[in-house]
Design an enzyme around this catalytic site. Structure first.
Site, PDB file in Angstrom:
ATOM      1  N   THR A  91       0.812  -1.222   0.000  1.00 28.34           N
ATOM      2  CA  THR A  91       0.000   0.000   0.000  1.00 28.34           C
ATOM      3  C   THR A  91       0.840   1.264   0.000  1.00 28.34           C
ATOM      4  O   THR A  91       1.748   1.416   0.807  1.00 28.34           O
ATOM      5  CB  THR A  91      -0.921   0.081   1.251  1.00 28.34           C
ATOM      6  OG1 THR A  91      -1.643  -1.112   1.394  1.00 28.34           O
ATOM      7  CG2 THR A  91      -1.899   1.237   1.161  1.00 28.34           C
TER       8      THR A  91
ATOM      9  N   GLY B  61      -9.653  -4.696   0.832  1.00 26.29           N
ATOM     10  CA  GLY B  61      -9.166  -4.203   2.124  1.00 26.29           C
ATOM     11  C   GLY B  61      -9.634  -2.796   2.426  1.00 26.29           C
ATOM     12  O   GLY B  61     -10.683  -2.340   1.945  1.00 26.29           O
TER      13      GLY B  61
HETATM   14  N1  GLY Z   1      -3.937  -2.108   3.527  1.00 28.43           N
HETATM   15  C1  GLY Z   1      -4.148  -2.774   2.330  1.00 28.43           C
HETATM   16  C2  GLY Z   1      -5.069  -3.914   2.402  1.00 28.43           C
HETATM   17  O1  GLY Z   1      -5.323  -4.450   3.462  1.00 28.43           O
HETATM   18  O2  GLY Z   1      -5.569  -4.309   1.369  1.00 28.43           O
END
Ligand code: GLY
Length: 346
Positions: free
Chosen positions: A205, A235
């Site tokens: 991310t 997510g």
């Molecule tokens: N933080 C990215 C995800 O959990 O998809």
């Protein structure tokens, strides 16, 4: 009316605003423009691009879009863009969100074949009456906007990681390895993250928040999500309030880590609300991590979450659940500075 009486008579929302304003008043120097992004490995390239806009009087919105696109375009990035790790069916699916100073927001989720999901998220924000488009509908909208949809073809790194994962095909989605001191090959974690040339682990991310020279805030967040996730899993990154939140009066926050935990707590919204109550961005992130620990049904040692945030005065900070999280800050005061976060657990 003295300050104490005034505080007593105001509503809760009013108190929050007052405390924040009084803090800003005592802050001698407001720092802007400013941009911060998750991680230092990818953050330098991202901030450099964002800074080229901010430093020339451009908008925070343009800056965050261009900034996170650097990670989307990086074919060696394990966790953002089309070069990233696929789901367990071997298909890369991408999530992204963007939010500006007017409270406008756009997001896409579960999108395949798209080079820049963040730009599609911006188009959802600017060209539709909606906030989020997903899957084939998002692809259709992208085509209508003249964006190319590429066939699913894994990058060299992703193909290798996927082949390794297929040997056991263990469904154990663990998002970050940075909490482990062991090299990837010795680690019990079954998700093999790509390693960077300098030997550091790559990360998941990119979240970026910025304030421009006019004092306007924006944020962007983009990811391929968990490596080898269940097909259809989405997510926190495209969920406004979870992976990203901007309130132009107060500040902006974004997150990286296990999205399920962040969604459970409306994490980025929570960070902004703590800043509204007068907390410094670092303390606001810490309080959000604390809340997350209070309510998570998961063993907090087995997951990682980090929040980063800026406020209207140009203060910034972050806090993580486990050690190993960092971010990059760029302003006239600091050039692509690495900040290592304090964590709740050691
Ligand atoms: N933080 C990215 C995800 O959990 O998809």
């Amino acid at each position: 009316m003295n300050r104490r009486t005034l505080l007593k008579t105001l509503s809760l929302g009013g108190i929050g605003t007052l405390i924040f304003n009084s803090k800003a008043e005592t802050n001698k120097k407001t720092i802007r423009p400013l941009v911060i992004s998750t991680w230092h490995n990818q953050g330098v390239a991202a901030n450099t691009a964002a800074w080229s806009i901010l430093n020339n009087g451009g908008s925070a919105l343009d800056a965050v879009e261009l900034g996170v696109q650097q990670s989307e375009n990086d074919v060696n990035n394990c966790c953002v863009g089309l070069g990233a790790n696929p789901d367990r069916e071997g298909i890369v699916t991408l999530d992204a969100s963007i939010m500006d100073h007017m409270g406008r927001c756009g997001a896409v989720a579960f999108v395949e074949g798209l080079k820049s999901p963040i730009s599609l998220a911006r188009m959802v924000m600017e060209k539709t009456p909606h906030v989020m488009l997903v899957g084939q509908g998002a692809q259709q909208f992208a085509r209508e906007q003249g964006m190319e949809i590429l066939p699913n073809k894994l990058s060299e790194n992703a193909q290798e990681s996927y082949n390794n994962w297929l040997i056991k095909s263990e469904y154990q989605p663990v998002i970050n390895i940075e909490q482990s001191n062991k090299p990837a090959e010795e680690s019990k974690i079954t998700v093999p993250p790509a390693k960077l040339e300098n030997g550091e682990f790559n990360h998941d991310t990119i979240g970026m928040v910025a304030i421009d020279s006019k004092g306007n805030l924006s944020g962007a967040c983009t990811t391929s999500g968990m490596a080898f996730k269940m097909r259809g899993r989405v997510g926190d990154s495209p969920i406004i309030g979870a992976g990203l939140y901007v309130d132009n009066k107060i500040g902006a926050a974004t997150s990286s880590g296990n999205g399920e935990e962040v969604i459970r707590t409306c994490g980025s919204f929570l960070v902004v609300e703590f800043m509204r109550q007068g907390y410094h961005p670092t303390d606001a992130c810490k309080k959000a991590v604390q809340r997350l620990m209070e309510i998570t049904p998961t063993n907090p040692k087995s997951v990682q979450i980090g929040f980063i945030a800026i406020n209207k005065a140009g203060e910034h900070g972050g806090f993580s659940l486990n050690p190993g999280f960092d971010y990059t800050a760029t302003s006239n005061e600091e050039l692509h500075q690495k900040h290592v976060l304090k964590s709740m657990l050691k």
